[in-house]
Design a protein around this motif. Structure first.
Motif, mmCIF file in Angstrom:
data_model
loop_
_atom_site.group_PDB
_atom_site.id
_atom_site.type_symbol
_atom_site.label_atom_id
_atom_site.label_comp_id
_atom_site.label_asym_id
_atom_site.label_seq_id
_atom_site.Cartn_x
_atom_site.Cartn_y
_atom_site.Cartn_z
ATOM 1 N N ILE A 392 -14.530 -75.909 29.704
ATOM 2 C CA ILE A 392 -13.283 -75.652 28.596
ATOM 3 C C ILE A 392 -13.389 -74.221 28.414
ATOM 4 O O ILE A 392 -14.372 -73.298 28.631
ATOM 5 C CB ILE A 392 -13.400 -76.350 27.274
ATOM 6 N N SER A 393 -12.199 -73.662 28.101
ATOM 7 C CA SER A 393 -12.214 -72.379 27.071
ATOM 8 C C SER A 393 -11.889 -72.850 25.873
ATOM 9 O O SER A 393 -11.314 -73.641 25.297
ATOM 10 C CB SER A 393 -10.629 -71.732 27.311
ATOM 11 N N LEU A 394 -12.783 -72.049 24.980
ATOM 12 C CA LEU A 394 -13.130 -72.158 23.580
ATOM 13 C C LEU A 394 -12.389 -71.168 22.620
ATOM 14 O O LEU A 394 -12.845 -69.909 22.847
ATOM 15 C CB LEU A 394 -14.604 -72.784 23.172
ATOM 16 N N TYR A 395 -11.624 -71.555 21.688
ATOM 17 C CA TYR A 395 -10.996 -70.327 20.939
ATOM 18 C C TYR A 395 -11.273 -70.427 19.336
ATOM 19 O O TYR A 395 -11.444 -71.617 18.862
ATOM 20 C CB TYR A 395 -9.406 -70.801 21.272
ATOM 21 N N GLU A 396 -11.297 -69.474 18.709
ATOM 22 C CA GLU A 396 -11.338 -69.381 17.422
ATOM 23 C C GLU A 396 -9.945 -69.694 16.752
ATOM 24 O O GLU A 396 -8.889 -69.738 17.435
ATOM 25 C CB GLU A 396 -11.883 -68.176 16.871
ATOM 26 N N ASP A 397 -9.913 -69.572 15.319
ATOM 27 C CA ASP A 397 -8.512 -69.747 14.504
ATOM 28 C C ASP A 397 -7.669 -68.863 15.142
ATOM 29 O O ASP A 397 -6.409 -69.201 15.073
ATOM 30 C CB ASP A 397 -9.159 -69.699 13.041
ATOM 31 N N ASP A 398 -7.947 -67.640 15.399
ATOM 32 C CA ASP A 398 -6.980 -66.727 15.746
ATOM 33 C C ASP A 398 -6.522 -66.515 17.373
ATOM 34 O O ASP A 398 -6.086 -65.782 17.711
ATOM 35 C CB ASP A 398 -7.368 -65.013 15.284
ATOM 36 N N LYS A 399 -7.121 -67.811 17.883
ATOM 37 C CA LYS A 399 -6.848 -68.002 19.490
ATOM 38 C C LYS A 399 -7.566 -66.994 20.342
ATOM 39 O O LYS A 399 -7.316 -66.905 21.616
ATOM 40 C CB LYS A 399 -5.517 -67.827 19.444
ATOM 41 N N ASN A 400 -8.114 -66.203 19.650
ATOM 42 C CA ASN A 400 -9.120 -65.295 20.385
ATOM 43 C C ASN A 400 -10.362 -66.315 21.067
ATOM 44 O O ASN A 400 -10.827 -67.076 20.342
ATOM 45 C CB ASN A 400 -9.927 -64.309 19.745
ATOM 46 N N LEU A 401 -10.635 -65.989 22.587
ATOM 47 C CA LEU A 401 -11.923 -66.474 23.041
ATOM 48 C C LEU A 401 -13.246 -66.465 22.261
ATOM 49 O O LEU A 401 -13.455 -65.349 21.853
ATOM 50 C CB LEU A 401 -12.081 -66.170 24.169
ATOM 51 N N VAL A 402 -13.909 -67.601 22.096
ATOM 52 C CA VAL A 402 -15.231 -67.495 21.027
ATOM 53 C C VAL A 402 -16.309 -66.552 21.779
ATOM 54 O O VAL A 402 -17.139 -65.661 20.971
ATOM 55 C CB VAL A 402 -15.902 -68.780 21.026
ATOM 56 N N HIS A 403 -16.273 -66.530 23.162
ATOM 57 C CA HIS A 403 -17.261 -65.807 23.650
ATOM 58 C C HIS A 403 -17.077 -63.831 23.736
ATOM 59 O O HIS A 403 -17.996 -63.374 24.181
ATOM 60 C CB HIS A 403 -17.507 -66.301 25.178
ATOM 61 N N MET A 404 -15.916 -63.730 23.341
ATOM 62 C CA MET A 404 -15.680 -62.300 23.458
ATOM 63 C C MET A 404 -16.713 -61.366 22.356
ATOM 64 O O MET A 404 -16.910 -60.424 22.715
ATOM 65 C CB MET A 404 -14.239 -62.024 23.076
ATOM 66 N N LYS A 405 -16.969 -62.166 21.402
ATOM 67 C CA LYS A 405 -18.139 -61.312 20.440
ATOM 68 C C LYS A 405 -19.396 -61.388 21.239
ATOM 69 O O LYS A 405 -19.955 -60.197 20.782
ATOM 70 C CB LYS A 405 -18.256 -62.432 19.232
ATOM 71 N N LEU A 406 -19.875 -62.103 21.802
ATOM 72 C CA LEU A 406 -21.029 -61.890 22.891
ATOM 73 C C LEU A 406 -21.047 -60.880 23.689
ATOM 74 O O LEU A 406 -21.744 -60.101 23.864
ATOM 75 C CB LEU A 406 -21.513 -63.285 23.598
ATOM 76 N N ILE A 407 -19.710 -60.855 24.481
ATOM 77 C CA ILE A 407 -19.578 -59.712 25.469
ATOM 78 C C ILE A 407 -19.523 -58.325 24.656
ATOM 79 O O ILE A 407 -20.006 -57.417 25.135
ATOM 80 C CB ILE A 407 -18.406 -60.074 26.037
ATOM 81 N N GLU A 408 -18.846 -58.116 23.467
ATOM 82 C CA GLU A 408 -18.892 -57.076 22.862
ATOM 83 C C GLU A 408 -20.167 -56.530 22.325
ATOM 84 O O GLU A 408 -20.428 -55.431 22.117
ATOM 85 C CB GLU A 408 -17.824 -57.229 21.466
ATOM 86 N N MET A 409 -21.045 -57.651 21.998
ATOM 87 C CA MET A 409 -22.237 -57.404 21.639
ATOM 88 C C MET A 409 -23.437 -57.217 22.792
ATOM 89 O O MET A 409 -24.767 -56.794 22.677
ATOM 90 C CB MET A 409 -22.994 -58.380 20.828
ATOM 91 N N GLY A 410 -22.916 -57.082 23.801
ATOM 92 C CA GLY A 410 -23.902 -56.975 25.060
ATOM 93 C C GLY A 410 -24.578 -57.893 25.318
ATOM 94 O O GLY A 410 -25.640 -57.938 26.258
ATOM 95 N N LEU A 411 -24.303 -59.238 24.698
ATOM 96 C CA LEU A 411 -25.208 -60.437 24.837
ATOM 97 C C LEU A 411 -24.861 -61.387 26.161
ATOM 98 O O LEU A 411 -25.605 -62.142 26.595
ATOM 99 C CB LEU A 411 -25.251 -61.222 23.888
ATOM 100 N N ALA A 412 -23.726 -60.890 26.676
ATOM 101 C CA ALA A 412 -22.947 -61.750 27.857
ATOM 102 C C ALA A 412 -22.139 -60.943 28.515
ATOM 103 O O ALA A 412 -21.747 -59.895 28.075
ATOM 104 C CB ALA A 412 -22.203 -62.972 27.233
ATOM 105 N N ASP A 413 -21.854 -61.366 29.888
ATOM 106 C CA ASP A 413 -20.743 -60.482 30.629
ATOM 107 C C ASP A 413 -19.611 -61.363 31.222
ATOM 108 O O ASP A 413 -19.716 -62.574 31.131
ATOM 109 C CB ASP A 413 -21.444 -60.035 31.937
ATOM 110 N N LEU A 414 -18.594 -60.888 31.417
ATOM 111 C CA LEU A 414 -17.459 -61.665 31.844
ATOM 112 C C LEU A 414 -17.727 -62.114 33.166
ATOM 113 O O LEU A 414 -18.411 -61.452 34.108
ATOM 114 C CB LEU A 414 -16.125 -60.653 31.832
ATOM 115 N N ASP A 415 -17.205 -63.312 33.273
ATOM 116 C CA ASP A 415 -17.519 -64.089 34.549
ATOM 117 C C ASP A 415 -16.033 -64.258 35.173
ATOM 118 O O ASP A 415 -15.340 -65.131 34.798
ATOM 119 C CB ASP A 415 -18.382 -65.427 34.345
ATOM 120 N N GLU A 416 -15.520 -63.513 36.174
ATOM 121 C CA GLU A 416 -14.485 -63.800 36.886
ATOM 122 C C GLU A 416 -14.075 -65.171 37.639
ATOM 123 O O GLU A 416 -13.277 -65.628 37.742
ATOM 124 C CB GLU A 416 -13.929 -62.540 37.867
#
Length: 416
Positions: A392-416
């Motif tokens: 699944i794709s998981l979204y916050e209330d503002d429709k942003n993907l939940v995992h984007m915060k982890l990517i911003e913090m350097g804790l995850a990478d985008l997976d194409e």
């Protein structure tokens, strides 16, 4: 006629007293009026009470109730609370004779179970105790079967709690015999049935549709358990993260579990352990939930790894906290669905960062960051793939993907 009612009391003879839900407001108004009329302490001077005499009774909660003298017992009287059915021995100083309100019929209705004969032709004390513990102050569904021969007689009813017939339940517990055997098979416990069935899986939304979810358990930042529709909660939440929620079948499942918790001591302990076997498991809050066996972790003493199927969370419990599950609890689909989150992957491995022991590809910091993103929040999801695993794709209330915060913090990478 079918209606909802509250069981106000169960008599020593097994009579079930009910108050129709439709009468609750009128009874409440009458109680308020009685309290305003009677502010005294009771009748303190001697009085010649007679059997059948109307009175008001000062209850243990200091409220006044309508009563009727049933029997004279010296300095105390046997009095029936006519709007609730129960009979108590009351000191005379807690009574007051009155002819007020005698024109208003009692709000409670005395009932007996239709075509149900107790063992020995009367309800034994342990059966009465069972009825009282199961029914008192609970909301039930009443099916009227036969009217009494006289206005003071008992209404013959079929009573249903949590979707289950009370007559069938009492017959299964060997307290009575009944012609109402429609639910007997559903009352069978797993272990009575030769081939143990498994839980039903819920229906999933169509891929691409967006739907509300809550995360009820987090295994690692990419693997979660979700429930659909956050409008209702399933009893209490036996998991560390999030609130439970699920589909439209939840309300009846919640009701069935509530009744199972009231009668759980009548279910045998589990002695046969089989992988994926459905069972009831006692959680730390003292309540029992649906679960399945995963493996035996320790043999002396026996410790079992189980999963709570309506939440996704896991626990290692002693065998004393496992009981056989009534068959009818299997008709409700599991509420928690395992899903992988799409669009990201673990950041490059760093030996100097604390890792999750069972998922070393992920850092502990990433786990805590994901918990903060989802805990207690109303999220939405869309299914990306159903096979080989639900993704699944998981979204916050503002429709942003939940995992984007982890990517911003350097804790995850985008997976194409």
């Amino acid at each position: 006629k079918i209606f909802q009612a509250i069981v106000s009391s169960v008599g020593y003879d097994g009579t079930i007293y009910i108050i129709p839900k439709s009468s609750e407001i009128e009874l409440s108004k009458l109680m308020t009026e009685i309290q305003s009329k009677f502010k005294c302490l009771g009748l303190l001077e001697p009085y010649g009470w007679k059997e059948g005499e109307a009175c008001v009774v000062r209850g243990s909660d200091t409220m006044w109730y309508r009563g009727r003298v049933v029997e004279l017992c010296g300095s105390t009287l046997q009095v029936q609370y006519i709007d609730h059915g129960c009979i108590e021995r009351i000191p005379q100083c807690h009574l007051y004779p009155t002819t007020l309100y005698t024109d208003i019929p009692p709000f409670c209705i005395p009932c007996q179970l239709y075509k149900t004969i107790p063992i020995g032709n009367f309800w034994q004390q342990d059966a009465v105790d069972c009825l009282q513990g199961l029914l008192t102050n609970e909301e039930v569904e009443i099916h009227v079967q036969e009217l009494p021969d006289n206005p003071w007689g008992k209404l013959s009813i079929s009573l249903y709690f949590g979707g289950m017939s009370l007559s069938s339940f009492m017959a299964y517990q060997k307290y009575c015999v009944t012609e109402d055997c429609q639910d007997m098979k559903e009352l069978e416990l797993l272990g009575d049935i030769p081939v143990a069935p498994s839980y039903k899986l819920p229906s999933l939304p169509l891929p691409g549709d967006t739907f509300p979810v809550r995360v009820t358990h987090l295994v690692n930042p990419k693997e979660v358990y979700i429930c659909f529709d956050s409008s209702k909660n399933l009893m209490k939440q036996p998991a560390t993260g999030g609130d439970a929620s699920c589909d439209s079948g939840l309300e009846s499942l919640d009701e069935a579990l509530k009744w199972c918790n009231k009668s759980v001591n009548s279910f045998p302990l589990l002695t046969h352990f089989q992988t994926e076997m459905p069972c009831l498991v006692e959680y730390q809050d003292g309540l029992w939930y649906r679960a399945k066996l995963l493996s035996v972790m320790k043999s002396d003493p026996v410790k079992i790894l189980v999963q709570f199927v309506d939440y996704g969370s896991f626990s290692v419990v002693p065998s004393s906290r496992l009981r056989r599950i009534p068959y009818h609890l299997l008709k409700y689909p599991v509420q928690a669905v395992r899903a992988l989150l799409a669009g990201f992957k673990p950041a490059l491995y760093d030996r100097n960062v604390e890792r999750i022991p069972y998922s070393p590809e992920w850092s502990v910091e990433a786990l805590w960051a994901m918990i903060e993103c989802i805990e207690g929040k109303q999220l939405s999801a869309s299914i990306v793939a159903l096979a080989p695993e639900v993704t699944i794709s998981l979204y916050e209330d503002d429709k942003n993907l939940v995992h984007m915060k982890l990517i911003e913090m350097g804790l995850a990478d985008l997976d194409e």
